[in-house]
Each structure stands twice: as structure tokens, then as C-alpha cells.
Design an enzyme around this catalytic site. Structure first.
Site, PDB file in Angstrom:
ATOM      1  N   ARG A 255      53.735  -6.687  57.408  1.00  0.00           N
ATOM      2  CA  ARG A 255      54.427  -6.418  59.156  1.00  0.00           C
ATOM      3  C   ARG A 255      53.502  -5.630  59.078  1.00  0.00           C
ATOM      4  NH1 ARG A 255      60.461  -6.781  59.965  1.00  0.00           N
ATOM      5  NH2 ARG A 255      60.564  -6.298  61.555  1.00  0.00           N
TER       6      ARG A 255
ATOM      7  N   LYS B 244      62.925 -10.829  40.923  1.00  0.00           N
ATOM      8  CA  LYS B 244      64.339 -10.950  40.882  1.00  0.00           C
ATOM      9  C   LYS B 244      64.802 -10.249  41.557  1.00  0.00           C
ATOM     10  CE  LYS B 244      66.305  -8.249  38.469  1.00  0.00           C
ATOM     11  NZ  LYS B 244      66.002  -6.405  38.040  1.00  0.00           N
TER      12      LYS B 244
ATOM     13  N   HIS C 177      60.121  -9.295  33.653  1.00  0.00           N
ATOM     14  CA  HIS C 177      59.031  -9.553  33.297  1.00  0.00           C
ATOM     15  C   HIS C 177      59.325  -8.501  31.908  1.00  0.00           C
ATOM     16  CE1 HIS C 177      60.832  -5.266  34.780  1.00  0.00           C
ATOM     17  NE2 HIS C 177      60.453  -4.299  33.460  1.00  0.00           N
TER      18      HIS C 177
ATOM     19  N   LYS D 196      56.192  -9.068  27.385  1.00  0.00           N
ATOM     20  CA  LYS D 196      56.352  -8.476  26.689  1.00  0.00           C
ATOM     21  C   LYS D 196      55.910  -8.488  25.533  1.00  0.00           C
ATOM     22  CE  LYS D 196      59.121  -4.460  29.000  1.00  0.00           C
ATOM     23  NZ  LYS D 196      58.541  -3.274  29.320  1.00  0.00           N
TER      24      LYS D 196
ATOM     25  N   GLU E 131      66.844   3.817  29.848  1.00  0.00           N
ATOM     26  CA  GLU E 131      65.993   4.741  30.804  1.00  0.00           C
ATOM     27  C   GLU E 131      66.016   5.903  30.969  1.00  0.00           C
ATOM     28  OE1 GLU E 131      64.724   1.862  34.074  1.00  0.00           O
ATOM     29  OE2 GLU E 131      66.535   1.068  33.886  1.00  0.00           O
TER      30      GLU E 131
ATOM     31  N   ASP F  13      71.599  -5.792  37.786  1.00  0.00           N
ATOM     32  CA  ASP F  13      70.080  -5.160  37.772  1.00  0.00           C
ATOM     33  C   ASP F  13      69.021  -5.421  36.463  1.00  0.00           C
ATOM     34  OD1 ASP F  13      67.791  -4.015  38.727  1.00  0.00           O
ATOM     35  OD2 ASP F  13      68.366  -1.808  37.818  1.00  0.00           O
TER      36      ASP F  13
ATOM     37  N   HIS G 124      67.252  -8.736  32.101  1.00  0.00           N
ATOM     38  CA  HIS G 124      66.465  -8.624  30.851  1.00  0.00           C
ATOM     39  C   HIS G 124      67.542  -8.867  29.964  1.00  0.00           C
ATOM     40  CE1 HIS G 124      63.964  -7.842  33.776  1.00  0.00           C
ATOM     41  NE2 HIS G 124      64.342  -6.447  34.027  1.00  0.00           N
TER      42      HIS G 124
ATOM     43  N   LYS H  18      70.509   4.036  32.643  1.00  0.00           N
ATOM     44  CA  LYS H  18      69.455   5.088  33.723  1.00  0.00           C
ATOM     45  C   LYS H  18      70.276   6.373  32.699  1.00  0.00           C
ATOM     46  CE  LYS H  18      68.147   2.140  37.120  1.00  0.00           C
ATOM     47  NZ  LYS H  18      66.569   1.651  36.966  1.00  0.00           N
TER      48      LYS H  18
HETATM   49  C1  BG6 Z   1      63.848  -3.813  36.907  1.00  0.00           C
HETATM   50  C2  BG6 Z   1      64.705  -3.041  37.271  1.00  0.00           C
HETATM   51  O1  BG6 Z   1      63.987  -5.070  36.650  1.00  0.00           O
HETATM   52  O2  BG6 Z   1      63.053  -3.935  35.697  1.00  0.00           O
HETATM   53  C3  BG6 Z   1      64.991  -1.621  36.884  1.00  0.00           C
HETATM   54  O3  BG6 Z   1      65.525  -3.701  38.526  1.00  0.00           O
HETATM   55  C4  BG6 Z   1      64.205  -1.345  35.986  1.00  0.00           C
HETATM   56  O4  BG6 Z   1      66.185  -0.951  37.200  1.00  0.00           O
HETATM   57  C5  BG6 Z   1      63.156  -1.514  35.900  1.00  0.00           C
HETATM   58  O5  BG6 Z   1      64.031  -0.039  35.778  1.00  0.00           O
HETATM   59  C6  BG6 Z   1      62.674  -1.033  33.813  1.00  0.00           C
HETATM   60  O6  BG6 Z   1      61.653  -2.801  33.220  1.00  0.00           O
HETATM   61  P1  BG6 Z   1      60.752  -0.767  32.184  1.00  0.00           P
HETATM   62  O7  BG6 Z   1      59.650  -2.087  32.154  1.00  0.00           O
HETATM   63  O8  BG6 Z   1      60.646  -0.376  32.836  1.00  0.00           O
HETATM   64  O9  BG6 Z   1      61.483  -0.574  31.250  1.00  0.00           O
END
Ligand code: BG6
Length: 487
Positions: A51, A146, A176, A180, A214, A233, A238, A336
Site C-alpha cells: 500500500r 498459511k 514450506h 525441506k 524452535e 500454526d 507442518h 517455541k
Molecule cells: C512457520 C510458523 O510456518 O514456520 C512459524 O508460522 C515458525 O511460527 C516457522 O517459526 C518455522 O519454520 P522453520 O523453517 O524455521 O522451521
């Protein structure tokens, strides 16, 4: 080893949300690598849309230059930046679309990828705008990020809305994790070797663990994350996708629909977790202040600025209720502010039925196949071995260790890099089909409803720990342990 690339024709990639975090941290670095590898032929364009009126392409390139300066390839970056343009557009307003469409159509028909790196609230106006300005036709495709909804109903609404303007074949729902390296290697290991498949079932496998840990907290993503939580999330997408690739039947061919059909069957076979069993099969946690990466770290509520009942950790004992997997637990865990960044799939085989060795040989441990997604992508296969030398039969559990970096000596390719390339080529294999997303929600919704009914707050855990003690109890009461620190 030099990567092999099939050449592509010049294409357009339009990024809605082009000044956002995803574009700067993931999409543009990925495109730069593609460019450096000769995968963005001359004439290709990247048009960032946001924007910010009064912002120019020159300023945009400067911002990207800063964001990508750490990539270390100055010459590549200089060649890449001129491919970028910025276009200011408020997608929710009728104005501005005409000139945007003219700019896109300035060059003739070609592959056009519209990447919606925005909040889902504006997916519909974007798709509608693209359609009504003639941009959804031909070789156009749309990529949606997502979260695709926050439950089955909202996911269906998004899918319906996007589906009014783009066909399923044109729609690329990104997860994503599917891009990997190790995740794809799982398919290669399972179906490229005769060794595993005969053993890949309840008769020989004791259990499966999937961990995505993470060290980061939620940091600036609080407003999004707090409405989501770890189940929405990470688990619904995933972790379920990883589970599917472990559990699916052999597809008849290495083709997008053959694989997606098999994944869908797994999702549909997941045993329901609802109010009757959620307390036994799930653990929710939320981090409190502690330490991460050797430094003190605030708790989730402090980061957020208010208290909250959103979970930042989940552990689940899941089951795939079919002949192959009956009674084999799939322990899923993600959080996390864990002690280390670690994503892995551990397949633990059953113990030998009878030991022929004296107790002095040491205990027999089960074979384990460990697929490490990150860091240090690779595969380890744990076997019992004789300790070399004299002194009688002494046994030790040792790993056959295949690190991808050492074995193949190739540059690490980020998941987004591969996935963007696949969209341009029109290969949907590593993207989620609508029915998969919805089947994932159907299972997750019951867990969410059970948690909501229980009115229980998530259990606290200290930042830098492996989650609440209840997550340890979840697996230990079955006589098993999490694979932490075991390699
Ligand atoms: C994302 C989540 O899809 O994947 C995040 O929304 C998360 O919360 C991330 O941190 C982790 O991805 P990666 O590739 O760093 O493991």
C-alpha cells in the site's frame, strides 16, 4: 556436485505484501539464489505490491539491497536488483487496479505467479481484482500462504473464495516444510530402497516421534500468533504433513495427485481426539521467563504485553487407525523457546524378540531411523554393533551417519527457493491440495474444541526447557522417551 536445473522461460512474480517480513526474509533471498543459478532468465520480472504510496522502485531496491546485503554475493545482487519493481496499490480499493494491470500486461502472455504474502483477510479482494482485470487467466497461478483459515469453516471460506477466481490447478497452497530437503528425502528413502518398506508397519515399528523445536519466541509476531497458537500454526500443517509422508501407502507414481491422494487417506485415518480423550492424549504449554541461546528470555505474556491462554507448545499422541499402523503411536511435539532448534522424525523399530547375548554384552537397544530436517540435514540409522577389539562380546548402539552437506557437498537450498521454482514450472507436488488442508482442520478442530470446553490454561514451562513436565509424562507412561540429546 553441481545442482541440475531445467531451464524456464522468462516469467513474472508478483508479491502482494512485497515490503513485508516474508518477502524480505524468505522470498527475495530465495529469488536471488535462483537468479544466481541462472534460473531467472533475462526479461523476468519481480513486482512487489504494497500500500505504501509515495514509495518508488528505486527506494524498494535500496531496501532490498539492505535486506540482502548479508548474502555475500555483491555481483549477483547488482544483477538481480534491476529485475525488481515496486507498485503501490490498495487492493481493497477499486482505484489503482487498472494501472497495475497495465503494468503487468505490458509484456505479453507468460507464466505469472501471484504470491499472496498478506493476511488472509485480503486474499479475496486480491483474487477478485486479478480476475476482473484479466490477470487470472492463461498461465497465471496464485500462491497462498498459511494460515489457511483458523478452523475448517474459515479454511473452506478462503478456499471457496479463491476458487471462484482460480482453478485448483492454478492454486498453490504453500507449506514450506514440504520444500525441506530431508522431507523429500523421506520419500526417496522409503520408495527408492527395498530395505524399509517390508518393515514399515505396526509389526516392526514401535513408534514414531516428530519434533519441531524452535529457540525463538514469538517476538514481533505476537498479534498473529496469539490468535493462532502452536496447534494451528505448526501442527495442523507442518507436523501433519510430515506425519503423512511417514505413514502414507506407496503411491503408484511420483506424481502430485498420486502422492496427495495417499496423504489424504492418512489424514482421514487419524483417530479422533476429542473431549473424551484430549486430556490423556494432548499437552498444551506456554513459556515463562527463562533462558534461550544462553541469554535470559522473557515469558510469552511479557513479550505479548498481556496474559493469554494461547499455547506456545503442544505434544500429542496421535494414531493412524488403519491396518498398517494400528496401535503405533505417533508422538508429535512442537514448541517455541525450546533448548535448541531441532526438527526431526524418529522412527523406532521394535526390539529383538529374544536376546542371545550375556548381560555383560550390555543392553540391546532398538534400531532407529532419524531424519534430521534442521539444523545439519541428514539421516542416521542406529544399529547395535560389536565394540571392536578383544574382551569378549560387548555391544554398542551406534549410528550410520549421513550428513547431506558432507555426502553431497552442495549448497543448502532453502525450502522457499525450491518451492518458488516449482510454482514457476507448474509442479504442484509439494503444495497442499484443498482436501488435505480441510482434512487436517477436521482433525485439529476437535482438539481445539476439547481444549476450549475444558477451560484449562496451558501448562507453564520455562523458556529453554523441553516443555511442560506433562509432555515428558505423555510419552514416559507408555515406557518410551523423547529422543532429546540422543542424536
Ligand atoms: C512457520 C510458523 O510456518 O514456520 C512459524 O508460522 C515458525 O511460527 C516457522 O517459526 C518455522 O519454520 P522453520 O523453517 O524455521 O522451521
Amino acid at each position: 556436485m553441481t545442482p541440475q536445473f531445467a531451464p524456464v522461460e522468462p516469467f513474472d512474480l508478483v508479491i502482494f505484501g512485497g515490503t513485508g517480513d516474508l518477502a524480505m526474509r524468505k522470498l527475495l533471498p530465495a529469488l536471488l539464489h535462483r537468479f544466481n543459478d541462472g534460473q531467472m532468465p533475462p526479461g523476468s520480472r519481480v513486482i512487489a505490491v504494497a500500500r505504501d504510496h509515495g514509495f518508488s522502485s528505486v527506494q524498494y531496491r535500496e531496501r532490498v539491497q539492505q535486506a540482502l546485503s548479508g548474502t555475500g554475493d555483491r555481483a549477483g545482487l547488482e544483477g538481480f536488483l534491476p529485475l525488481l519493481d515496486f507498485h503501490a496499490l490498495d487492493v481493497t480499493s477499486a482505484e489503482g487496479w487498472q494501472s497495475f494491470a497495465q503494468e503487468v500486461q505490458r509484456v505479453g502472455e507468460r507464466v505469472r505467479v501471484f504470491y499472496l504474502a498478506t493476511s488472509p483477510d485480503i486474499f479475496v479482494p486480491i483474487c477478485e481484482g486479478l480476475h476482473s482485470h484479466g490477470l487470472a487467466a492463461g498461465q497465471s497461478r496464485v500462491v497462498i500462504e498459511k494460515p489457511i483459515g483458523r478452523d475448517l469453516a474459515s479454511a473452506a471460506r478462503i478456499n471457496d473464495a479463491v476458487g471462484r477466481f482460480f482453478s485448483e490447478q492454478q492454486t498453490y497452497r504453500i507449506d514450506h516444510y514440504l520444500g525441506k530437503e530431508t522431507v523429500q528425502n523421506l520419500t526417496a528413502l522409503r520408495f527408492g530402497n527395498a530395505l524399509f518398506e517390508p518393515l514399515w508397519n505396526a509389526a516392526h515399528i514401535d513408534h514414531v516421534q516428530i519434533t519441531v523445536a524452535e529457540t525463538v519466541g514469538v517476538e514481533s509476531r505476537g498479534p498473529y500468533y496469539d490468535k493462532s497458537g502452536a496447534l494451528r500454526d505448526m501442527v495442523q500443517n507442518h507436523l501433519l504433513q510430515l506425519l503423512c509422508l511417514v505413514a502414507m501407502e506407496p503411491p503408484a507414481a511420483f506424481s502430485a495427485d498420486a502422492i496427495r491422494d495417499e496423504k489424504l487417506k492418512v489424514l482421514r485415518a487419524l483417530k479422533p481426539i476429542d473431549a473424551s480423550n484430549a486430556a490423556q492424549l494432548t499437552v498444551r504449554g506456554q513459556y515463562r521467563a527463562g533462558a534461550a541461546n544462553g541469554q535470559s528470555a522473557p515469558g510469552y505474556a511479557e513479550e505479548l504485553g498481556h496474559t493469554s491462554d494461547t499455547e506456545t507448545f503442544v505434544a500429542i499422541k496421535a494414531e493412524v487407525a488403519n491396518w498398517r499402523w494400528a496401535d503405533v503411536p505417533f508422538y508429535l511435539r512442537t514448541g517455541k523457546r525450546m533448548p535448541e532448534r531441532l526438527s526431526e522424525i524418529v522412527v523406532t523399530f521394535r526390539s529383538v524378540p529374544h536376546s542371545i547375548f550375556e548381560p555383560s554384552a550390555g543392553p540391546l537397544q532398538s534400531n532407529k531411523l532419524v531424519l534430521r530436517l534442521q539444523p545439519d540435514e541428514g539421516v542416521k540409522f542406529w544399529l547395535m554393533n560389536k565394540v571392536p577389539g578383544p574382551g569378549g562380546m560387548r555391544l554398542r548402539h551406534v549410528a550410520m551417519d549421513m550428513s547431506f552437506a558432507e555426502t553431497f557437498n552442495v549448497r543448502h537450498v532453502d525450502a522457499y527457493e525450491r518451492l518458488l521454482g516449482d510454482v514457476v514450472r507448474g509442479n504442484p507436488m509439494l503444495f497442499m491440495r484443498r482436501d488435505e488442508v480441510e482434512a487436517g482442520w477436521r482433525w485439529a478442530d476437535q482438539i481445539l474444541a476439547a481444549w476450549a470446553d475444558s477451560h484449562e490454561s496451558p501448562k507453564p514451562y520455562t523458556a529453554g526447557s523441553w516443555g511442560p513436565s506433562a509432555a515428558v509424562a505423555l510419552i514416559e507412561r507408555d515406557g518410551r522417551t523423547w529422543n532429546d540429546d540422543a542424536g
